[in-house]
Design an enzyme around this catalytic site. Structure first.
Site, short mmCIF file in Angstrom:
data_model
loop_
_atom_site.label_atom_id
_atom_site.label_comp_id
_atom_site.label_asym_id
_atom_site.label_seq_id
_atom_site.Cartn_x
_atom_site.Cartn_y
_atom_site.Cartn_z
N CYS A 109 6.86 13.01 -3.02
CA CYS A 109 7.88 12.38 -2.18
C CYS A 109 9.05 11.90 -3.05
O CYS A 109 8.83 11.28 -4.09
CB CYS A 109 7.28 11.21 -1.41
SG CYS A 109 8.47 10.42 -0.33
N CYS A 146 9.04 4.06 -3.25
CA CYS A 146 8.28 2.89 -2.77
C CYS A 146 7.29 2.49 -3.87
O CYS A 146 6.41 3.28 -4.24
CB CYS A 146 7.56 3.23 -1.48
SG CYS A 146 8.66 4.00 -0.26
N CYS A 155 3.48 3.17 -3.87
CA CYS A 155 2.97 4.43 -3.32
C CYS A 155 2.60 5.47 -4.39
O CYS A 155 3.45 5.90 -5.17
CB CYS A 155 4.00 5.03 -2.38
SG CYS A 155 3.39 6.54 -1.61
N CYS A 212 -3.98 9.85 13.33
CA CYS A 212 -2.67 9.64 12.71
C CYS A 212 -2.47 10.66 11.59
O CYS A 212 -3.41 10.91 10.83
CB CYS A 212 -2.57 8.25 12.13
SG CYS A 212 -3.06 6.96 13.28
N CYS A 221 -0.47 9.97 16.45
CA CYS A 221 0.53 9.16 15.74
C CYS A 221 0.95 9.98 14.52
O CYS A 221 0.10 10.65 13.91
CB CYS A 221 -0.09 7.84 15.28
SG CYS A 221 1.05 6.79 14.33
N CYS A 251 4.63 2.00 15.84
CA CYS A 251 3.62 1.42 14.96
C CYS A 251 4.39 0.95 13.73
O CYS A 251 5.00 1.76 13.02
CB CYS A 251 2.60 2.49 14.58
SG CYS A 251 1.44 1.96 13.30
N ARG A 302 -3.49 -4.16 13.31
CA ARG A 302 -4.44 -3.30 12.58
C ARG A 302 -4.68 -3.79 11.16
O ARG A 302 -3.75 -3.99 10.38
CB ARG A 302 -3.94 -1.86 12.54
CG ARG A 302 -4.96 -0.95 11.83
CD ARG A 302 -4.61 0.53 11.93
NE ARG A 302 -4.36 0.91 13.29
CZ ARG A 302 -3.27 1.56 13.69
NH1 ARG A 302 -2.36 1.91 12.84
NH2 ARG A 302 -3.12 1.86 14.95
S1 SF4 Z 1 5.52 5.35 1.15
FE1 SF4 Z 1 5.20 7.02 -0.33
S2 SF4 Z 1 5.21 8.86 0.93
FE2 SF4 Z 1 6.12 7.24 2.18
S3 SF4 Z 1 8.33 7.36 1.79
FE3 SF4 Z 1 7.52 5.87 0.30
S4 SF4 Z 1 7.09 7.12 -1.55
FE4 SF4 Z 1 7.30 8.54 0.18
#
Ligand code: SF4
Length: 327
Positions: A66, A70, A73, A110, A141, A201, A273
């Site tokens: 990705c 984040c 993540c 999901c 979802c 959600c 949740r």
């Molecule tokens: S949480 Fe992870 S998968 Fe989702 S947008 Fe952020 S970096 Fe990408």
């Protein structure tokens, strides 16, 4: 006057309030723990059968690589976490997982894809998955990143029930966690999803190094959306090696339970949740979360790429607590 009388009303004109102020939310967090849990349990009982827990299963349909950053993540391409980028799964493989989830007691399936936002050709493939999963009798979802209003409408026409897009934390702390999309980008996607008529959600993560007041800010933001999210996932940070948050200090489990309780009180009709982080949570902490109004869990051995308690362990816990899966 008793403390319970100082707790603000949770409904106005028969509807959940969406005018919660930060002061009110802060006052809830500051209640003595037993008073807070007692009130949350009352609100839970006023709105749901407290012996029922909704069970969702989450499958990563497109893992890793990705472009977003984040900080929690393991799927971000910016961090060395050992998660490899994969292609979007085939329809048949997704349906096989959905059948297994249904057989295991899930009522909602999901599907998560590690994208900044979906390309239109990929969205069509996801629509085929949504239609196939719905045909099995499961709620659907998806979480695919940011959506345009047209993409949200397309997902509605293929029958999608819920779209997940978390606010993650307070507006003030957000910039410490993500720099590649803004808080407003997230609010815009939520607005597109809501306007398309898809259930929302939306929740956040506790334990990322935020201050107590950031938890107040997150809950106050969620509880003052024009319509509350139908599902509010509250996650405890899973500290994954290679991510910038790998070394964050653990939080006191009672602070996590407090956040669940305040979410329950301020968003009385939403499913709250108990999401990521259960693998590291004691049975006692999870039991307190259910007492504080959590009424949904993710079920299955994996949450996207991080571990989750196995199905047998979860069923044994629900049994022990006298809880049962919601239809
Ligand atoms: S949480 Fe992870 S998968 Fe989702 S947008 Fe952020 S970096 Fe990408």
């Amino acid at each position: 006057m008793s403390l319970l009388h100082q707790i603000p009303p949770v409904v106005a004109s028969g509807l959940p309030r969406n005018d919660w102020t930060r002061e009110e939310v802060r006052a809830l967090f500051a209640l003595p723990f037993p008073a807070l849990i007692f009130r949350a349990a009352q609100v839970h009982r006023d709105n749901f059968d407290p012996s029922e827990v909704q069970i969702s299963t989450l499958l990563s349909i497109k893992t890793g690589g990705c472009p977003e950053d984040c900080a929690y993540c393991p799927q971000s391409a910016k961090f060395e976490t050992g998660v490899k980028a994969e292609k979007l799964m085939d329809l048949e493989a997704v349906l096989a997982e959905a059948r297994a989830a249904k057989a295991g007691g899930a009522s909602r399936f999901c599907m998560g894809a590690a994208w900044r936002s979906p390309k239109d050709r990929d969205l069509e493939k996801v629509c085929d998955m949504v239609e196939g999963v719905k045909a099995l009798g499961l709620e659907t979802c998806v979480t695919l990143g940011m959506l345009t209003s047209e993409q949200a409408k397309r997902l509605k026409t293929c029958g999608l029930d819920y779209y997940n897009h978390n606010l993650d934390t307070s507006p003030e702390f957000y910039g410490e966690i993500i720099t590649t999309r803004t808080y407003q980008d997230r609010l815009d996607t939520l607005e597109h999803v809501r306007a398309a008529g898809i259930n929302v959600c939306c929740g956040g993560i506790i334990g990322m190094g935020e201050k107590p007041d950031d938890r107040v800010g997150m809950i106050a933001t969620l509880a003052s959306l024009p319509v509350h999210p139908e599902s509010v996932p509250i996650n405890m940070l899973v500290r994954v090696e290679g991510t910038p948050l790998a070394e964050r200090a653990t939080i006191d489990p009672l602070d996590f339970v407090r956040t669940i309780a305040v979410a329950r009180i301020t968003m009385p009709a939403s499913m709250v949740r108990l999401s990521a982080g259960r693998e590291d949570m004691s049975e006692e902490t999870q039991a307190l979360c259910f007492l504080a109004g959590a009424n949904s869990i993710f079920y299955g051995p994996k949450l996207l790429t991080t571990p989750n308690p196995g199905r047998d362990r979860d069923m044994a816990l629900l049994d022990k607590l006298g809880l049962r899966a919601m239809d």
